[in-house]
Scaffold this motif. Structure first.
Motif, short mmCIF file in Angstrom:
data_model
loop_
_atom_site.label_atom_id
_atom_site.label_comp_id
_atom_site.label_asym_id
_atom_site.label_seq_id
_atom_site.Cartn_x
_atom_site.Cartn_y
_atom_site.Cartn_z
N UNK A 1 -4.03 1.12 -19.51
CA UNK A 1 -5.31 1.72 -19.14
C UNK A 1 -6.45 0.70 -19.15
N UNK A 2 -6.43 -0.23 -20.11
CA UNK A 2 -7.51 -1.21 -20.22
C UNK A 2 -7.57 -2.15 -19.02
N UNK A 3 -6.48 -2.27 -18.27
CA UNK A 3 -6.43 -3.18 -17.11
C UNK A 3 -6.71 -2.48 -15.78
N UNK A 4 -6.87 -1.16 -15.81
CA UNK A 4 -6.99 -0.39 -14.56
C UNK A 4 -8.33 -0.62 -13.87
N UNK A 5 -8.26 -0.85 -12.56
CA UNK A 5 -9.46 -0.99 -11.75
C UNK A 5 -9.32 -0.07 -10.53
N UNK A 6 -10.28 0.85 -10.38
CA UNK A 6 -10.26 1.80 -9.27
C UNK A 6 -11.29 1.38 -8.23
N UNK A 7 -10.93 1.50 -6.96
CA UNK A 7 -11.82 1.05 -5.90
C UNK A 7 -11.63 1.90 -4.66
N UNK A 8 -12.58 1.81 -3.73
CA UNK A 8 -12.50 2.50 -2.45
C UNK A 8 -12.21 1.50 -1.35
N UNK A 9 -11.47 1.93 -0.34
CA UNK A 9 -11.18 1.06 0.80
C UNK A 9 -11.00 1.93 2.04
N UNK A 10 -11.08 1.29 3.20
CA UNK A 10 -10.86 2.01 4.46
C UNK A 10 -9.70 1.38 5.21
N UNK A 11 -8.91 2.23 5.85
CA UNK A 11 -7.79 1.77 6.66
C UNK A 11 -8.32 1.28 8.01
#
Length: 297
Positions: free
Chosen positions: A223-233
């Motif tokens: 969990x400490x390494x998790x990075x959430x991000x948004x992207x477009x196809x």
């Protein structure tokens, strides 16, 4: 009628998916084992046990689950037989693997040098554990500086204090990483941004093996390494949500692959040539992880 449909959906869901939840311990000391990498054999599904040795993993049918931890024998278990506690057996350590002696630290040599400014491609880790390894061949000039002192890796992270593990492997007759030359976790911590992350291993008193050895970077799905991000196809304006586990590691382009391996799906394989890279410097090249190694006497 709606209630019946709901019940049917729940039943089908339970049949299709199984949630594995367990804790991993040493079968001799009964202590919990942190940072065990866990794979579904031959599939790109996996996770890592946390600092308390706990893990959760969702699978869609009975599978062979592989457990890999430094200092322990790799274990394969049918998912249906996994219980609340999983025991791993410690590996037997050879007496000549770690040579302890008094030494004068007045001479050093750095090998595998790279320029941080020239590296702009990275190996990023998604939702599954990977190990990337690089072989260091022994040379006669290392005789005067035989001890492993520092490992320096180019990392890039969006997460503060992302952790990774270093494994040191021997080489087998197939040229693959095989058998540990040190049987404990060597945990590195990468700060935010593009940095050279240094791990001091001088206190381990490990001599450079005469047949060479692998330095392996192991990502940790915690969990400490998790990075959430948004992207477009491409060709779409719709935003998608992505997850990766930092840090990423820098890559050096090479014309030949003499020393780079990847462990995934429970197997080692050689790194393949890049195709369709936008960068001319990296396209049709082999990726080698950016690692420097300092030796001392």
């Amino acid at each position: 009628m709606k209630r019946l449909v709901t019940i049917i959906i729940l039943v089908i869901s339970n049949i299709c998916f199984s949630q594995l939840k367990s804790v991993i311990i040493d079968n001799k000391t009964k202590e919990k084992i942190p940072y065990v990498n866990i794979w579904v054999e031959n599939e790109t599904i996996g996770t890592t046990s946390n600092e308390k040795g706990e893990f959760e993993l969702k699978i869609d049918s009975p599978k062979i689950i592989l457990f890999s931890a430094l200092g322990f024998e790799t274990k394969r278990i049918l998912s249906d037989s996994i219980k609340q506690v999983i025991e791993l057996k410690p590996q037997t350590t050879k007496l000549d693997e770690i040579i302890i002696s008094s030494k004068k630290q007045n001479k050093s040599l750095t090998i595998g040098k790279f320029k941080k400014s020239k590296i702009n491609h990275y190996f990023a880790f998604g939702k599954n554990p990977w190990i990337a390894a690089r072989f260091f061949e022994y040379q006669a000039i290392y005789e005067s500086t035989p001890y492993l002192s520092k490992i320096r890796i180019l990392t890039k992270s969006k997460v503060k204090g992302s952790k990774f593990n270093i494994r040191l492997y021997d080489i087998n007759e197939k040229g693959e990483p095989d058998n540990y030359i040190f049987h404990k976790n060597i945990i590195g911590t990468a700060n935010k941004g593009k940095r050279i992350t240094e791990i001091d291993i001088s206190e381990l008193n490990i001599k450079f093996p005469k047949n060479g050895f692998f330095i392996a970077f192991e990502c940790l799905i915690i969990e400490d390494n998790k990075y959430e991000f948004n992207y477009t196809i491409k060709d779409s304006k719709e935003k998608q949500k992505g997850i990766r586990y930092d840090p990423k590691i820098g890559l050096i382009p090479r014309d030949e692959n003499k020393n780079s391996w990847i462990f995934n799906q429970g197997k080692w394989r050689k790194v393949l040539k890049n195709n369709n890279y936008s960068s001319k410097r990296y396209n049709n090249k082999y990726n080698q992880i950016a690692i420097e190694l300092t030796l001392k006497n």
